[in-house]
Design a protein around this motif. Structure first.
Motif, PDB file in Angstrom:
ATOM      1  N   PHE A  48       0.837  -1.203   0.000  1.00 29.47           N
ATOM      2  CA  PHE A  48       0.000   0.000   0.000  1.00 29.47           C
ATOM      3  C   PHE A  48       0.870   1.250   0.000  1.00 29.47           C
ATOM      4  CE2 PHE A  48      -2.050   3.431   2.428  1.00 29.47           C
ATOM      5  CZ  PHE A  48      -3.164   3.651   1.624  1.00 29.47           C
ATOM      6  N   VAL A  49       1.909   1.239   0.839  1.00 32.28           N
ATOM      7  CA  VAL A  49       2.804   2.392   0.891  1.00 32.28           C
ATOM      8  C   VAL A  49       3.575   2.521  -0.415  1.00 32.28           C
ATOM      9  CG1 VAL A  49       4.768   3.419   2.089  1.00 32.28           C
ATOM     10  CG2 VAL A  49       2.981   2.270   3.392  1.00 32.28           C
ATOM     11  N   GLN A  50       3.953   1.381  -1.013  1.00 32.39           N
ATOM     12  CA  GLN A  50       4.635   1.435  -2.310  1.00 32.39           C
ATOM     13  C   GLN A  50       3.699   1.995  -3.379  1.00 32.39           C
ATOM     14  OE1 GLN A  50       6.197  -2.295  -4.041  1.00 32.39           O
ATOM     15  NE2 GLN A  50       8.180  -1.275  -4.060  1.00 32.39           N
ATOM     16  N   THR A  51       2.418   1.690  -3.257  1.00 34.07           N
ATOM     17  CA  THR A  51       1.437   2.256  -4.178  1.00 34.07           C
ATOM     18  C   THR A  51       1.356   3.771  -4.008  1.00 34.07           C
ATOM     19  OG1 THR A  51       0.135   0.222  -4.173  1.00 34.07           O
ATOM     20  CG2 THR A  51      -1.006   2.236  -4.821  1.00 34.07           C
ATOM     21  N   VAL A  52       1.408   4.225  -2.756  1.00 31.44           N
ATOM     22  CA  VAL A  52       1.426   5.666  -2.492  1.00 31.44           C
ATOM     23  C   VAL A  52       2.638   6.308  -3.158  1.00 31.44           C
ATOM     24  CG1 VAL A  52       1.656   7.420  -0.691  1.00 31.44           C
ATOM     25  CG2 VAL A  52       0.112   5.476  -0.350  1.00 31.44           C
ATOM     26  N   GLN A  53       3.766   5.596  -3.129  1.00 34.59           N
ATOM     27  CA  GLN A  53       4.974   6.104  -3.784  1.00 34.59           C
ATOM     28  C   GLN A  53       4.748   6.280  -5.282  1.00 34.59           C
ATOM     29  OE1 GLN A  53       7.264   3.908  -5.836  1.00 34.59           O
ATOM     30  NE2 GLN A  53       8.272   5.826  -6.413  1.00 34.59           N
ATOM     31  N   SER A  54       4.101   5.288  -5.908  1.00 35.79           N
ATOM     32  CA  SER A  54       3.863   5.370  -7.347  1.00 35.79           C
ATOM     33  C   SER A  54       2.860   6.480  -7.672  1.00 35.79           C
ATOM     34  CB  SER A  54       3.347   4.028  -7.862  1.00 35.79           C
ATOM     35  OG  SER A  54       3.303   4.012  -9.258  1.00 35.79           O
ATOM     36  N   ILE A  55       1.851   6.630  -6.811  1.00 36.40           N
ATOM     37  CA  ILE A  55       0.891   7.720  -6.994  1.00 36.40           C
ATOM     38  C   ILE A  55       1.597   9.064  -6.881  1.00 36.40           C
ATOM     39  CG2 ILE A  55      -1.129   8.858  -5.978  1.00 36.40           C
ATOM     40  CD1 ILE A  55      -2.102   6.067  -5.141  1.00 36.40           C
ATOM     41  N   SER A  56       2.498   9.168  -5.912  1.00 38.03           N
ATOM     42  CA  SER A  56       3.240  10.416  -5.721  1.00 38.03           C
ATOM     43  C   SER A  56       4.063  10.751  -6.958  1.00 38.03           C
ATOM     44  CB  SER A  56       4.166  10.293  -4.505  1.00 38.03           C
ATOM     45  OG  SER A  56       3.436  10.042  -3.337  1.00 38.03           O
ATOM     46  N   GLU A  57       4.666   9.723  -7.558  1.00 40.08           N
ATOM     47  CA  GLU A  57       5.459   9.953  -8.759  1.00 40.08           C
ATOM     48  C   GLU A  57       4.588  10.515  -9.885  1.00 40.08           C
ATOM     49  OE1 GLU A  57       8.925   7.446 -10.804  1.00 40.08           O
ATOM     50  OE2 GLU A  57       6.946   6.561 -11.144  1.00 40.08           O
ATOM     51  N   ALA A 187       8.560  -6.475   4.584  1.00 36.52           N
ATOM     52  CA  ALA A 187       7.563  -5.410   4.620  1.00 36.52           C
ATOM     53  C   ALA A 187       8.151  -4.137   5.216  1.00 36.52           C
ATOM     54  CB  ALA A 187       6.345  -5.858   5.416  1.00 36.52           C
ATOM     55  N   VAL A 188       8.891  -4.284   6.313  1.00 35.57           N
ATOM     56  CA  VAL A 188       9.502  -3.117   6.951  1.00 35.57           C
ATOM     57  C   VAL A 188      10.504  -2.451   6.007  1.00 35.57           C
ATOM     58  CG1 VAL A 188      11.052  -2.383   8.811  1.00 35.57           C
ATOM     59  CG2 VAL A 188       9.156  -3.945   9.299  1.00 35.57           C
ATOM     60  N   LEU A 189      11.308  -3.261   5.328  1.00 29.33           N
ATOM     61  CA  LEU A 189      12.300  -2.704   4.407  1.00 29.33           C
ATOM     62  C   LEU A 189      11.642  -2.013   3.215  1.00 29.33           C
ATOM     63  CD1 LEU A 189      15.010  -5.517   4.479  1.00 29.33           C
ATOM     64  CD2 LEU A 189      15.182  -3.216   5.446  1.00 29.33           C
ATOM     65  N   LEU A 190      10.549  -2.596   2.701  1.00 34.29           N
ATOM     66  CA  LEU A 190       9.830  -1.943   1.600  1.00 34.29           C
ATOM     67  C   LEU A 190       9.181  -0.639   2.050  1.00 34.29           C
ATOM     68  CD1 LEU A 190       8.069  -4.709  -0.530  1.00 34.29           C
ATOM     69  CD2 LEU A 190       9.833  -3.096  -1.255  1.00 34.29           C
ATOM     70  N   LEU A 191       8.679  -0.629   3.279  1.00 34.21           N
ATOM     71  CA  LEU A 191       8.140   0.622   3.827  1.00 34.21           C
ATOM     72  C   LEU A 191       9.228   1.690   3.860  1.00 34.21           C
ATOM     73  CD1 LEU A 191       5.973  -0.686   6.810  1.00 34.21           C
ATOM     74  CD2 LEU A 191       5.127   0.565   4.832  1.00 34.21           C
ATOM     75  N   LEU A 192      10.408   1.290   4.310  1.00 41.81           N
ATOM     76  CA  LEU A 192      11.525   2.227   4.371  1.00 41.81           C
ATOM     77  C   LEU A 192      11.886   2.740   2.988  1.00 41.81           C
ATOM     78  CD1 LEU A 192      13.794   3.557   6.050  1.00 41.81           C
ATOM     79  CD2 LEU A 192      15.180   1.518   5.608  1.00 41.81           C
ATOM     80  N   VAL A 193      11.959   1.828   2.014  1.00 47.43           N
ATOM     81  CA  VAL A 193      12.285   2.220   0.642  1.00 47.43           C
ATOM     82  C   VAL A 193      11.274   3.230   0.114  1.00 47.43           C
ATOM     83  CG1 VAL A 193      12.348   1.374  -1.740  1.00 47.43           C
ATOM     84  CG2 VAL A 193      13.560   0.120   0.054  1.00 47.43           C
ATOM     85  N   SER A 194       9.984   2.954   0.312  1.00 49.46           N
ATOM     86  CA  SER A 194       8.943   3.836  -0.209  1.00 49.46           C
ATOM     87  C   SER A 194       8.967   5.193   0.473  1.00 49.46           C
ATOM     88  CB  SER A 194       7.566   3.179  -0.031  1.00 49.46           C
ATOM     89  OG  SER A 194       7.494   1.967  -0.746  1.00 49.46           O
ATOM     90  N   VAL A 195       9.145   5.190   1.797  1.00 51.07           N
ATOM     91  CA  VAL A 195       9.154   6.449   2.548  1.00 51.07           C
ATOM     92  C   VAL A 195      10.333   7.318   2.129  1.00 51.07           C
ATOM     93  CG1 VAL A 195       9.505   7.415   4.851  1.00 51.07           C
ATOM     94  CG2 VAL A 195       7.860   5.573   4.521  1.00 51.07           C
TER      95      VAL A 195
END
Length: 470
Positions: A48-57, A187-195
């Motif tokens: 979900f957070v990675q999706t937010v990253q793509s939306i932000s882009e 999951a934690v690492l992907l959250l970090l990457v997206s943030v």
């Protein structure tokens, strides 16, 4: 990450090994629905957070103008191909191979498979960078983009693809960790990457604070830097023994069967991913003939369709590990129950999102387009009204694809993707020209192709199961 002293290392290794064995036992014995939900929850949150990253882009690109959005639409299929191959096709094959080895109680093979996975990921990254460098501009032009849109796409690609080594190594490492039954750490690492990537991408594109305003070239810089950090942390987590895998003598145990174990599943999974991406590319090419605004509107619709893939992946990654462990232990019936439980859940979740946007398309389009962008808005609304009601079939098919990776049976996922591509292309050409429906005809064909995709693989697995290795 805390430093491991020599005296603490054996205790840490023993504790990690016991934790890994406990996770594997849960995959094989615990109640399916609660276990799957527990495994999927951190993945879904991270996706979900990675999706937010793509939306932000996409939002940052919209601030650069409609031409930037059109350029992003041209390059986006290749960007998502990288993500889908590294995290889904090859990444899923890595998770499945590690999980099957652990299900068969062969932890030494699982550790060696991790080393082989990094070798495979590095090779794929180099190949993709070379191909896009040589043929990227010709590809974007073939899709029907105007000179400015092609230039914007090429600017993005010439930064993203040389840096995609970071994405491949990060996703391969996260896949190794998932194969051990640990879904929280990835999951934690992907959250970090997206943030990290969101402010970096926006900052380099738009010139926030001390960062230079690099425009289109700035968007991928944040993504690449964030994944590089994620790759270092994930590889360190694995190599320090925190997954319960021991790498002593791993290099000496490498043999061709380990490459085959990953690539026999990964190659067919990659074909499936390529077919999915080619379908989107062909549709993008057809839409591009209706002008830049139609391309921008469709690009936003296709972006959301692609963003459903990470949502499904959140459940699918858990299914890959759980199905793989059960197949490795010879528990085929339980593996099938896992597949149907997770796939139906994915269909309900994504199908609900699709129905919502079919009724209220501006909930998505309004984030990127002004009311004055009437052409792009009309194209986007038409896409959602005609395609989004069938997202449930897309989710069902893709979730069963991830389950099939765990089982090592990839023929039917490939057949279903071939069927989808044929229906989308042939249907679009017929409805667009013979039927006189124009752009709407393309979208009707896309929706119908989703129905075929989910139905073919669903009926095949329901009728045949996984009786023979494919």
């Amino acid at each position: 990450m805390a430093r491991v002293t020599p005296n603490a290392a054996p205790a840490l290794s023993a504790a990690a090994t016991q934790a890994r064995a406990t996770r594997t036992r849960a995959l094989l014995e615990a109640p399916i629905a609660p276990t799957l939900a527990k495994l999927a929850a951190p993945n879904v949150l991270a996706m979900f957070v990675q999706t937010v990253q793509s939306i932000s882009e996409a939002y940052f690109a919209s601030l650069l103008g409609v031409t930037a959005l059109a350029g992003l639409a041209l390059v986006f299929p290749l960007v998502m191909l990288t993500q889908m191959l590294s995290a889904g096709a090859i990444g899923g094959a890595i998770s499945a191979a590690v999980a099957r080895a652990l299900g068969a109680q062969d932890s030494a093979r699982a550790a060696t498979l991790a080393v082989v996975a990094w070798m495979i990921a590095g090779a794929f990254a180099v190949i993709m960078a070379i191909l896009v460098g040589l043929f990227g501009v010709a590809f974007f032009t073939l899709l029907g983009g105007g000179a400015d849109a092609v230039s914007a796409a090429a600017t993005y690609a010439l930064v993203f693809f040389p840096g995609c080594m970071a994405i491949w190594l990060c996703n391969a490492s996260l896949s190794i960790i998932r194969g051990t039954g640990d879904m929280q750490t990835p999951a934690v690492l992907l959250l970090l990457v997206s943030v990290i990537s969101i402010p970096l991408s926006g900052g380099f594109a738009l010139g926030w604070g001390p960062l230079p305003a690099l425009g289109m070239a700035g968007l991928p810089i944040g993504v690449v830097l964030a994944f590089a950090i994620g790759a270092v942390l994930a590889m360190a987590h694995i190599l320090t023994g925190r997954t319960g895998l021991s790498f002593g003598g791993a290099l000496g145990r490498i043999d061709i069967s380990m490459f085959r174990d990953i690539l026999s599943v990964g190659a067919l999974a990659a074909v499936n991913t390529l077919l999915t991406t080619i379908t989107i590319i062909m549709m993008t090419g057809l839409v591009g003939r209706f002008g830049e605004e139609a391309l921008a509107g469709y690009g936003l619709g296709a972006r959301l369709e692609f963003l459903m893939i990470p949502v499904i992946f959140g459940i699918g990654a858990a299914m890959t590990a759980m199905v793989g462990a059960n197949m490795g232990a010879g528990q085929v019936d339980r593996a099938l129950r896992v597949a149907w439980t997770g796939s139906c859940a994915a269909a309900v979740i994504v199908g609900g999102i699709g129905l919502l946007l079919a009724v209220f398309p501006d909930l998505w389009l309004g984030m990127f387009l002004d009311p004055s962008n009437t052409g792009a808005l009309d194209a986007g609304r038409s896409y959602f009204r005609l395609v989004a009601p069938f997202y449930a079939f897309f989710a069902l098919g893709l979730a069963l694809y991830f389950a099939s990776q765990g089982a090592g049976h990839m023929v039917w996922p490939v057949i279903s993707s071939l069927s989808r591509m044929a229906v989308a292309l042939i249907g679009a050409l017929i409805l667009m020209h013979t039927g006189g429906l124009g752009l709407r005809g393309i979208f009707i064909a896309i929706g119908g192709a989703m129905v075929v995709y989910g139905s073919v693989i669903g009926l095949a697995i329901w009728r045949k199961g996984w009786r023979a290795r494919a």
